[in-house]
Design a protein around this motif. Structure first.
Motif, PDB file in Angstrom:
ATOM      1  N   SER A 245     -16.819  12.187  32.990  1.00 45.51           N
ATOM      2  CA  SER A 245     -16.699  13.646  32.994  1.00 45.51           C
ATOM      3  C   SER A 245     -17.653  14.319  33.970  1.00 45.51           C
ATOM      4  N   VAL A 246     -18.801  13.696  34.243  1.00 45.14           N
ATOM      5  CA  VAL A 246     -19.783  14.302  35.134  1.00 45.14           C
ATOM      6  C   VAL A 246     -20.018  13.488  36.403  1.00 45.14           C
ATOM      7  N   CYS A 247     -19.284  12.385  36.561  1.00 45.06           N
ATOM      8  CA  CYS A 247     -19.441  11.533  37.732  1.00 45.06           C
ATOM      9  C   CYS A 247     -18.237  10.590  37.779  1.00 45.06           C
ATOM     10  N   MET A 248     -18.322   9.542  38.590  1.00 44.11           N
ATOM     11  CA  MET A 248     -17.204   8.609  38.687  1.00 44.11           C
ATOM     12  C   MET A 248     -16.808   8.084  37.310  1.00 44.11           C
ATOM     13  N   ASP A 249     -15.499   7.941  37.073  1.00 40.22           N
ATOM     14  CA  ASP A 249     -15.040   7.378  35.808  1.00 40.22           C
ATOM     15  C   ASP A 249     -14.825   5.876  35.971  1.00 40.22           C
ATOM     16  N   ARG A 250     -14.351   5.229  34.907  1.00 40.92           N
ATOM     17  CA  ARG A 250     -14.253   3.772  34.944  1.00 40.92           C
ATOM     18  C   ARG A 250     -13.251   3.287  35.975  1.00 40.92           C
ATOM     19  N   HIS A 251     -12.197   4.045  36.215  1.00 37.68           N
ATOM     20  CA  HIS A 251     -11.207   3.643  37.211  1.00 37.68           C
ATOM     21  C   HIS A 251     -11.800   3.726  38.618  1.00 37.68           C
ATOM     22  N   GLU A 252     -12.506   4.820  38.896  1.00 34.37           N
ATOM     23  CA  GLU A 252     -13.131   4.991  40.202  1.00 34.37           C
ATOM     24  C   GLU A 252     -14.252   3.977  40.410  1.00 34.37           C
ATOM     25  N   ALA A 253     -15.024   3.709  39.352  1.00 33.33           N
ATOM     26  CA  ALA A 253     -16.097   2.723  39.457  1.00 33.33           C
ATOM     27  C   ALA A 253     -15.540   1.321  39.680  1.00 33.33           C
ATOM     28  N   ALA A 254     -14.415   1.013  39.071  1.00 34.82           N
ATOM     29  CA  ALA A 254     -13.785  -0.292  39.286  1.00 34.82           C
ATOM     30  C   ALA A 254     -13.307  -0.428  40.730  1.00 34.82           C
ATOM     31  N   SER A 255     -12.762   0.639  41.293  1.00 38.99           N
ATOM     32  CA  SER A 255     -12.353   0.616  42.698  1.00 38.99           C
ATOM     33  C   SER A 255     -13.559   0.434  43.608  1.00 38.99           C
ATOM     34  N   LEU A 256     -14.669   1.102  43.274  1.00 35.00           N
ATOM     35  CA  LEU A 256     -15.894   0.925  44.050  1.00 35.00           C
ATOM     36  C   LEU A 256     -16.368  -0.517  43.980  1.00 35.00           C
ATOM     37  N   ALA A 257     -16.319  -1.107  42.789  1.00 41.12           N
ATOM     38  CA  ALA A 257     -16.717  -2.500  42.647  1.00 41.12           C
ATOM     39  C   ALA A 257     -15.851  -3.417  43.513  1.00 41.12           C
ATOM     40  N   ALA A 258     -14.561  -3.155  43.552  1.00 39.83           N
ATOM     41  CA  ALA A 258     -13.671  -3.967  44.385  1.00 39.83           C
ATOM     42  C   ALA A 258     -14.007  -3.807  45.862  1.00 39.83           C
ATOM     43  N   ASP A 259     -14.348  -2.587  46.274  1.00 40.40           N
ATOM     44  CA  ASP A 259     -14.689  -2.339  47.682  1.00 40.40           C
ATOM     45  C   ASP A 259     -16.008  -3.004  48.065  1.00 40.40           C
ATOM     46  N   LEU A 260     -17.002  -2.914  47.183  1.00 37.85           N
ATOM     47  CA  LEU A 260     -18.314  -3.477  47.486  1.00 37.85           C
ATOM     48  C   LEU A 260     -18.356  -4.988  47.317  1.00 37.85           C
ATOM     49  N   ASP A 261     -17.514  -5.517  46.419  1.00 41.09           N
ATOM     50  CA  ASP A 261     -17.450  -6.953  46.133  1.00 41.09           C
ATOM     51  C   ASP A 261     -18.832  -7.543  45.846  1.00 41.09           C
ATOM     52  N   PRO A 262     -19.555  -6.978  44.878  1.00 40.23           N
ATOM     53  CA  PRO A 262     -20.871  -7.521  44.547  1.00 40.23           C
ATOM     54  C   PRO A 262     -20.739  -8.849  43.807  1.00 40.23           C
ATOM     55  N   ASP A 263     -21.869  -9.517  43.642  1.00 41.66           N
ATOM     56  CA  ASP A 263     -21.877 -10.768  42.879  1.00 41.66           C
ATOM     57  C   ASP A 263     -21.761 -10.510  41.380  1.00 41.66           C
ATOM     58  N   LEU A 264     -22.173  -9.318  40.942  1.00 40.32           N
ATOM     59  CA  LEU A 264     -22.078  -8.974  39.525  1.00 40.32           C
ATOM     60  C   LEU A 264     -22.072  -7.458  39.367  1.00 40.32           C
ATOM     61  N   VAL A 265     -21.294  -6.983  38.391  1.00 42.69           N
ATOM     62  CA  VAL A 265     -21.255  -5.574  38.012  1.00 42.69           C
ATOM     63  C   VAL A 265     -21.687  -5.455  36.555  1.00 42.69           C
ATOM     64  N   CYS A 266     -22.587  -4.507  36.288  1.00 43.09           N
ATOM     65  CA  CYS A 266     -23.004  -4.205  34.918  1.00 43.09           C
ATOM     66  C   CYS A 266     -22.960  -2.691  34.738  1.00 43.09           C
ATOM     67  N   PRO A 267     -22.089  -2.160  33.884  1.00 42.29           N
ATOM     68  CA  PRO A 267     -22.035  -0.713  33.684  1.00 42.29           C
ATOM     69  C   PRO A 267     -23.170  -0.215  32.800  1.00 42.29           C
ATOM     70  N   ILE A 268     -23.652   0.998  33.122  1.00 44.16           N
ATOM     71  CA  ILE A 268     -24.636   1.699  32.297  1.00 44.16           C
ATOM     72  C   ILE A 268     -24.232   3.176  32.250  1.00 44.16           C
ATOM     73  N   HIS A 269     -25.023   4.010  31.565  1.00 43.02           N
ATOM     74  CA  HIS A 269     -24.819   5.467  31.549  1.00 43.02           C
ATOM     75  C   HIS A 269     -23.458   5.841  30.973  1.00 43.02           C
ATOM     76  N   TYR A 270     -23.176   5.383  29.753  1.00 42.58           N
ATOM     77  CA  TYR A 270     -21.947   5.778  29.072  1.00 42.58           C
ATOM     78  C   TYR A 270     -22.173   5.771  27.567  1.00 42.58           C
ATOM     79  N   ASP A 271     -21.349   6.553  26.865  1.00 44.87           N
ATOM     80  CA  ASP A 271     -21.345   6.619  25.400  1.00 44.87           C
ATOM     81  C   ASP A 271     -22.594   7.241  24.777  1.00 44.87           C
ATOM     82  N   THR A 272     -23.564   7.687  25.586  1.00 43.38           N
ATOM     83  CA  THR A 272     -24.774   8.274  25.006  1.00 43.38           C
ATOM     84  C   THR A 272     -24.470   9.557  24.261  1.00 43.38           C
TER      85      THR A 272
END
Length: 253
Positions: free
Chosen positions: A197-224
């Motif tokens: 709601s205030v920044c990238m959502d899970r769909h946009e973050a998943a697309s970013l992860a695909a673009d960056l192709d990191p060795d690992l993704v760990c989500p934070i800053h949610y459900d608080t």
């Protein structure tokens, strides 16, 4: 707690992550909403797996990174920072505007920390860690605008951080939409912001992860809080389906 290359990583709630390398421990955006004081309670109506536990007061952080007003919390910093810690705080952070005094300067003087005020696009070395700041904001033409056309995080309000810890490049975008300059990053560990709601959502973050192709993704800053609700399992499945390793760190063990 998760392990990645030379690092151990622990999500402590909200935007607070602890990353420990062979010689140095780094915290991102410590505190707020009771996540370090043991007062955090699940928001009503959210099926949350957000970490919750007793008060946290480790004071072992060599480096503390603060991205913007919303994540500035002097008490949170005290709970994680070692006596000789270095604070890297975005130059736009204003404690009075945030309603959480004292200022970073007064806090550092009182507690004996070193303080680096960092610009929007700047490289520094802090506690032996190379740190690079990057603009973090909501695109006014994007999907996270208010009905009146304004945004929660206008350009210039905050930053994200790219830093190298124990030889591992890490990226914490801060509170931001996916932005064009993200695509040029070389990232091993992506701390993905999926709260929507205030920044990238899970769909946009998943697309970013695909673009960056990191060795690992760990989500934070949610459900608080209810407005930060996100389906982390769906995010993990989405990222994994794109061939990118992903892990959830949703407990205190």
């Amino acid at each position: 707690m998760i392990r990645h290359d030379t690092l151990t990583v622990r999500w402590l709630g909200y935007a607070t992550a602890r990353l420990s390398g062979p010689e140095t421990t780094v915290y991102t955006d410590p505190g707020r909403y009771g996540v370090l004081t043991g007062d955090w309670e699940p928001p009503e109506g959210v099926d949350t797996r957000h970490p919750a536990g007793p008060a946290y007061d480790a004071r072992d952080g060599n480096l503390v990174l603060v991205t913007h007003d919303h994540h500035y919390d002097p008490d949170g910093i005290r709970r994680v920072a070692a006596p000789d810690a270095t604070l890297v705080v975005y130059e736009g952070v204003d404690a009075e505007r945030a309603g959480r005094p004292p200022s970073p300067e007064a806090l550092a003087e009182r507690e004996g920390y070193d303080l680096i005020r960092i610009g929007e696009r700047e490289r520094v070395e802090a506690a032996g860690v190379p740190v690079r700041s990057l603009p973090a904001y909501n695109d006014p033409e994007g999907s996270h605008t208010r009905p009146d056309g304004s945004v929660v995080h206008p350009e210039g309000f905050g930053v994200g951080y790219e830093f190298e810890l124990g030889g591992v490049p890490v990226f914490w975008p801060g509170d931001s939409d996916v932005l064009p300059h993200h695509s040029a990053l070389d990232v091993s560990l992506l701390l993905a912001n999926i709260s929507g709601s205030v920044c990238m959502d899970r769909h946009e973050a998943a697309s970013l992860a695909a673009d960056l192709d990191p060795d690992l993704v760990c989500p934070i800053h949610y459900d608080t809080q209810a407005f930060l609700a996100a389906d982390s399992k769906a995010f993990a499945a989405d990222v994994a389906s794109r061939g990118v390793p992903v892990v959830l760190d949703e407990g205190w063990t």
